[in-house]
Design a protein around this motif. Structure first.
Motif, PDB file in Angstrom:
ATOM      1  N   PRO A   1       0.848  -1.203   0.000  1.00  0.00           N
ATOM      2  CA  PRO A   1       0.000   0.000   0.000  1.00  0.00           C
ATOM      3  C   PRO A   1       0.880   1.249   0.000  1.00  0.00           C
ATOM      4  O   PRO A   1       1.915   1.301   0.667  1.00  0.00           O
ATOM      5  CB  PRO A   1      -0.797  -0.124   1.303  1.00  0.00           C
TER       6      PRO A   1
ATOM      7  N   GLN B   1      -3.277   5.100   5.044  1.00  0.00           N
ATOM      8  CA  GLN B   1      -4.691   4.738   4.922  1.00  0.00           C
ATOM      9  C   GLN B   1      -4.849   3.404   4.173  1.00  0.00           C
ATOM     10  O   GLN B   1      -5.677   2.571   4.520  1.00  0.00           O
ATOM     11  CB  GLN B   1      -5.456   5.851   4.187  1.00  0.00           C
ATOM     12  N   GLY B   2      -3.999   3.262   3.134  1.00  0.00           N
ATOM     13  CA  GLY B   2      -4.058   2.021   2.377  1.00  0.00           C
ATOM     14  C   GLY B   2      -3.657   0.825   3.224  1.00  0.00           C
ATOM     15  O   GLY B   2      -4.246  -0.258   3.130  1.00  0.00           O
ATOM     16  N   GLU B   3      -2.628   1.018   4.067  1.00  0.00           N
ATOM     17  CA  GLU B   3      -2.217  -0.063   4.959  1.00  0.00           C
ATOM     18  C   GLU B   3      -3.337  -0.441   5.925  1.00  0.00           C
ATOM     19  O   GLU B   3      -3.562  -1.624   6.218  1.00  0.00           O
ATOM     20  CB  GLU B   3      -0.969   0.350   5.745  1.00  0.00           C
ATOM     21  N   LEU B   4      -4.041   0.578   6.409  1.00  0.00           N
ATOM     22  CA  LEU B   4      -5.149   0.313   7.343  1.00  0.00           C
ATOM     23  C   LEU B   4      -6.257  -0.474   6.653  1.00  0.00           C
ATOM     24  O   LEU B   4      -6.832  -1.413   7.231  1.00  0.00           O
ATOM     25  CB  LEU B   4      -5.688   1.635   7.884  1.00  0.00           C
ATOM     26  N   VAL B   5      -6.545  -0.141   5.397  1.00  0.00           N
ATOM     27  CA  VAL B   5      -7.585  -0.853   4.646  1.00  0.00           C
ATOM     28  C   VAL B   5      -7.184  -2.308   4.427  1.00  0.00           C
ATOM     29  O   VAL B   5      -7.976  -3.228   4.622  1.00  0.00           O
ATOM     30  CB  VAL B   5      -7.847  -0.145   3.296  1.00  0.00           C
ATOM     31  N   VAL B   6      -5.923  -2.510   4.006  1.00  0.00           N
ATOM     32  CA  VAL B   6      -5.457  -3.882   3.770  1.00  0.00           C
ATOM     33  C   VAL B   6      -5.491  -4.690   5.063  1.00  0.00           C
ATOM     34  O   VAL B   6      -5.891  -5.868   5.087  1.00  0.00           O
ATOM     35  CB  VAL B   6      -4.041  -3.871   3.170  1.00  0.00           C
TER      36      VAL B   6
ATOM     37  N   ALA C   1      -7.480  -4.251   7.569  1.00  0.00           N
ATOM     38  CA  ALA C   1      -8.879  -4.567   7.859  1.00  0.00           C
ATOM     39  C   ALA C   1      -9.363  -5.728   6.986  1.00  0.00           C
ATOM     40  O   ALA C   1     -10.117  -6.595   7.447  1.00  0.00           O
ATOM     41  CB  ALA C   1      -9.749  -3.332   7.634  1.00  0.00           C
ATOM     42  N   VAL C   2      -8.915  -5.743   5.725  1.00  0.00           N
ATOM     43  CA  VAL C   2      -9.313  -6.826   4.824  1.00  0.00           C
ATOM     44  C   VAL C   2      -8.741  -8.157   5.315  1.00  0.00           C
ATOM     45  O   VAL C   2      -9.427  -9.192   5.288  1.00  0.00           O
ATOM     46  CB  VAL C   2      -8.838  -6.523   3.385  1.00  0.00           C
TER      47      VAL C   2
END
Length: 648
Positions: free
Chosen positions: A81, A85-90, A92-93
């Motif tokens: 990411p 923010q992208g790391e947080l989304v990944v 969460a996934v």
């Protein structure tokens, strides 16, 4: 009231080798390997995936929230990411995926263990029942119905609970403890040792719990058997209780056995309710140690000279996993407890399955071939525990003839005829049908050839038609009706609310004694046996009904070898032969007229029924008093020793 292990009515049939649980898995688990393997593997993957959200949380705190490094640094640069923010989304996934896939493995785990336990429970129960119903009648004379139900129900269910809940929990907790230990030691082995300090205390505490709880559960098992027997006895005798106005007395007796169960169970409960709060305190101490040492380490540096660093994320992981480690260790006490109870149950079950039978069918036995129906008793002697019940009984019944057995109560009449059905085997002598020793023919062919109508009529829960058809399951409705007509039962059956489809209730309680007996006779008529045994077949009917049934029986017994036991001597006076028994021996043998002319025991019995009591010899009255007293003593001994088969 105390119920110690010595009160266990099945103590004498326990499996003695101590390998009952091993035998359970070898004999029944091998057929369910797929379900077992599914349960084990799914438990491993499910528990490993359960750790993912906690690990992700700890690493997310360090790398995303504290912006300490790159959370997905182990991935190729092209797929990492680009932003926090992208790391947080990944992250969460990944957590969501762990929950989703983990749920699937949890479903597989539950399916595997439930399938494994349910299939074994079903197989064990059916095998145990099949073995039990093939045991000798003397076994059932020594055990109460409630006690046998306890094995088929309570003990088998206890096995199922261990195989499902116990083994499920054992593998789940083992995987969890091992996986958590690996994670903790990988992150910080020094803090991991501190986290595990309560483990030896928990192990010792669990050992003490199992040692103390086991005797209490033995008391509980015994008290359950006592309570089941009392309830089964009372429900079976509810009519006597009501007519005797003894509801209060029986209520007190049930209260006594229930109090016994309460006391035994409460003793076990007291130990349990002290054990688990104490374990919670011990695990709490471990949590506090981890919290204080780990928190101090993460904020101020290693305490007590401990070197190295501990990040906030690692500290969070320790806080979460410490409880995941220590509390499962405490739960092993419950699993061990379940295992001990299951082992005791398996010992009772396999002990019952291994009970030897006095009736052993010859592997080379042939089918019984009945042509004339000639029956010969040749010097037959039978007894139990070195006490003879019948001695040197010999007679010959040509095919198609009727032989009546008479004599005082306890003379051995019913026992003589139960030997013909191989309910027991003679100790000496032999019994032959058309020249074939009944010990050399198959049991099914023997019992198919012999019809038995007992004075103790038993009807199964179901319809009237079901009970007449019982044993002749392929019979057509027309044949059932004809059999009922022959037994003088058709008219009262058609007057029932639903005719032949009327439910008779448990043990036939919705019918009178005479109606039950006529249904039993119809059952025998439908079977159309080569040899017929009538054991007080009209004892529960009035005089008019007896006359009608007797007329039907005359047609049924014509050209059929028949044995008849009757206290009403008028029903057997036309028999081809009459054998008079006293104290298990034949004392007279002949026709009605010849026996009357002998002026012996038979003549005296006839005089009793003819109302000629004043003309009976004093010697006969004294012997009758002596016999009656002896029967009472024998009945008491049979109840006390619980081994002697019924003799009549």
């Amino acid at each position: 009231m105390s119920f110690g292990s010595d009160d266990d009515p099945f103590e004498d049939v326990r499996e003695e080798s101590g390998q009952a649980m091993k035998r359970l898995f070898l004999e029944y688990g091998s057929d369910n390997k797929k379900a077992f393997a599914t349960g084990v593997l799914a438990s491993i993957f499910a528990r490993v995936l359960d750790l993912v959200p906690m690990l992700m949380l700890g690493y997310a705190i360090d790398t995303i929230l504290n912006q300490d490094g790159t959370f997905f640094g182990f991935l190729p640069a092209s797929v990492q990411p680009a932003t926090r923010q992208g790391e947080l989304v990944v992250a969460a996934v990944v957590i969501a995926g762990a929950f989703l896939v983990g749920a699937g493995f949890h479903w597989l785990r539950n399916w595997g263990w439930n399938s494994f336990s349910q299939h074994i429970q079903h197989a064990v129960r059916t095998d145990t029942y099949d073995k039990m119903q093939r045991l000798n009648m003397d076994f059932f004379a020594s055990k109460q119905t409630g006690e046998m139900m306890s094995i088929l129900s309570n003990d088998v269910n206890r096995l199922e609970r261990f195989l499902n809940d116990g083994m499920n929990s054992a593998f789940r907790l083992s995987v969890m403890v091992l996986a958590v230990a690996v994670v903790l030691f990988t992150i910080n082995w020094k803090l991991a040792i501190i986290t595990m300090l309560p483990v030896p205390v928990i192990a010792w505490f669990t050992y003490r719990f199992v040692k103390n709880i086991q005797p209490e559960y033995q008391d509980v098992r015994s008290s359950v058997g006592q309570m089941n027997s009392r309830l089964e006895n009372n429900l079976g005798g509810i009519q006597v209780i009501k007519t005797s106005n003894t509801e209060d007395f029986e209520g007190e007796r049930v209260e006594d056995v229930s109090q016994g169960y309460f006391d035994a169970n409460w003793g076990a409960i007291r130990i349990r309710i002290r054990f688990f709060p104490a374990l919670r305190i011990i695990s709490g101490v471990g949590f506090v140690l981890t919290f204080f040492v780990g928190g101090y380490w993460a904020v101020f540096g290693g305490p007590f000279g401990l070197a190295g660093s501990l990040s906030i994320g690692d500290f969070v992981i320790f806080i979460q996993l410490s409880q995941q480690f220590i509390w499962p260790m405490a739960q092993f006490g419950q699993i061990i407890n379940m295992y001990q109870r299951a082992r005791a149950s398996s010992e009772r079950i396999f002990g019952l399955m291994d009970q030897p039978s006095r009736i052993v069918e010859d592997p080379n036995a042939q089918e019984l071939d009945v042509e004339d129906g000639k029956v010969v008793y040749d010097d037959v002697t039978f007894g139990y525990d070195d006490e003879a019940i019948i001695e040197d009984v010999s007679f010959e019944v040509p095919g198609g003839d009727t032989l009546a057995l008479v004599g005082p109560t306890g003379a051995g009449k019913s026992t003589v005829l139960k030997l013909l059905l191989r309910m027991y085997d003679p100790d000496e002598g032999d019994i032959r049908i058309d020249g074939q020793d009944i010990r050399n023919v198959t049991l099914p062919s023997l019992r198919q050839a012999v019809g038995y109508v007992s004075q103790d009529t038993f009807l199964f829960y179901g319809t009237v038609e079901d009970n007449i058809r019982y044993g002749t399951f392929d019979a057509e409705k027309e044949d059932i009706v004809e059999a009922a007509k022959a037994a003088e039962a058709h008219e009262f059956i058609t007057n029932l609310p639903d005719g032949y489809d009327t439910m008779v209730g448990e043990r036939g309680v919705k019918l009178s004694g005479g109606q039950r007996q006529r249904i039993d006779i119809a059952r025998a008529i439908l079977k159309d046996p080569d040899i017929l045994i009538l054991d007080e077949a009209t004892s529960d009917v009035d005089t008019e009904t007896e006359m009608l049934i007797q007329r039907s029986l005359d047609e049924l017994t014509e050209n059929r070898t028949t044995f008849s036991i009757a206290h009403r001597l008028s029903t057997i006076k036309d028999a081809d032969q009459i054998v008079v028994l006293e104290d298990g021996r034949i004392v007279e043998h002949g026709s009605h007229e010849a026996l009357l002319a002998e002026d012996g025991l038979y003549a005296n019995l006839w005089g009793v029924q003819a109302g000629e009591i004043d003309e009976l010899p004093e010697e006969f009255i004294e012997r009758a008093t002596e016999r009656t007293s002896q029967v009472d003593v024998d009945d008491y001994d049979a109840d006390d020793e619980e081994t002697t088969p019924t003799q009549d």
